[in-house]
Design a protein around this motif. Structure first.
Motif, PDB file in Angstrom:
ATOM      1  N   LEU A 124       0.820  -1.200   0.000  1.00  0.00           N
ATOM      2  CA  LEU A 124       0.000   0.000   0.000  1.00  0.00           C
ATOM      3  C   LEU A 124       0.862   1.262   0.000  1.00  0.00           C
ATOM      4  O   LEU A 124       0.583   2.213  -0.734  1.00  0.00           O
ATOM      5  CB  LEU A 124      -0.929   0.005   1.208  1.00  0.00           C
ATOM      6  CG  LEU A 124      -1.872   1.187   1.327  1.00  0.00           C
ATOM      7  CD1 LEU A 124      -2.906   1.149   0.224  1.00  0.00           C
ATOM      8  CD2 LEU A 124      -2.532   1.216   2.677  1.00  0.00           C
ATOM      9  N   VAL A 133      -2.020  -0.929  -5.001  1.00  0.00           N
ATOM     10  CA  VAL A 133      -2.964  -0.617  -3.932  1.00  0.00           C
ATOM     11  C   VAL A 133      -4.087  -1.648  -3.905  1.00  0.00           C
ATOM     12  O   VAL A 133      -4.485  -2.127  -2.832  1.00  0.00           O
ATOM     13  CB  VAL A 133      -3.518   0.817  -4.103  1.00  0.00           C
ATOM     14  CG1 VAL A 133      -4.664   1.085  -3.147  1.00  0.00           C
ATOM     15  CG2 VAL A 133      -2.408   1.836  -3.902  1.00  0.00           C
ATOM     16  N   SER A 183      -5.048  -4.406  -0.836  1.00  0.00           N
ATOM     17  CA  SER A 183      -6.365  -4.641  -0.231  1.00  0.00           C
ATOM     18  C   SER A 183      -6.790  -6.096  -0.397  1.00  0.00           C
ATOM     19  O   SER A 183      -7.395  -6.682   0.517  1.00  0.00           O
ATOM     20  CB  SER A 183      -7.403  -3.703  -0.839  1.00  0.00           C
ATOM     21  OG  SER A 183      -7.608  -4.020  -2.201  1.00  0.00           O
TER      22      SER A 183
END
Length: 102
Positions: free
Chosen positions: A16, A40, A44
């Protein structure tokens, strides 16, 4: 050494941070910006899979597959738009895309 929940979360936080930092640094290069966005999304997805594994729930794995499918579709559409824009204008610099605002 046993790999536990914290190790996965550290790797996810690093992904991230690299993705978010890359978005700030590579604001002018759209290809690099897309790659940072994918980092990113992968961070997640790793979080989803980590907690699904920790709680023993298979719904997290299904959600991770959906996230990966949406990310692949988003990348394909974005690259198609960038190729069309490059053929039309000759550049994909973000400074030249002010016409898309209106």
């Amino acid at each position: 050494m046993i790999i536990n929940l914290g190790h996965y979360l550290i790797v996810s936080a690093l992904l991230l941070a690299i993705g978010a930092g890359g978005m700030v640094v590579h604001r002018r290069n759209l290809i690099a910006l897309l790659m940072c966005l994918e980092l990113v999304l992968l961070a997640s997805t790793l979080n989803i899979l980590t907690f699904a594994l920790h709680w023993g729930d298979l719904r997290g794995h299904v959600l991770a597959l959906v996230v990966l499918a949406v990310a692949a579709a988003e990348t394909a559409v974005a690259l198609a738009i960038l190729v069309a824009w490059f053929r039309l204008r000759g550049t994909i610099a973000t400074d030249t895309m002010t016409e898309l605002k209106g």
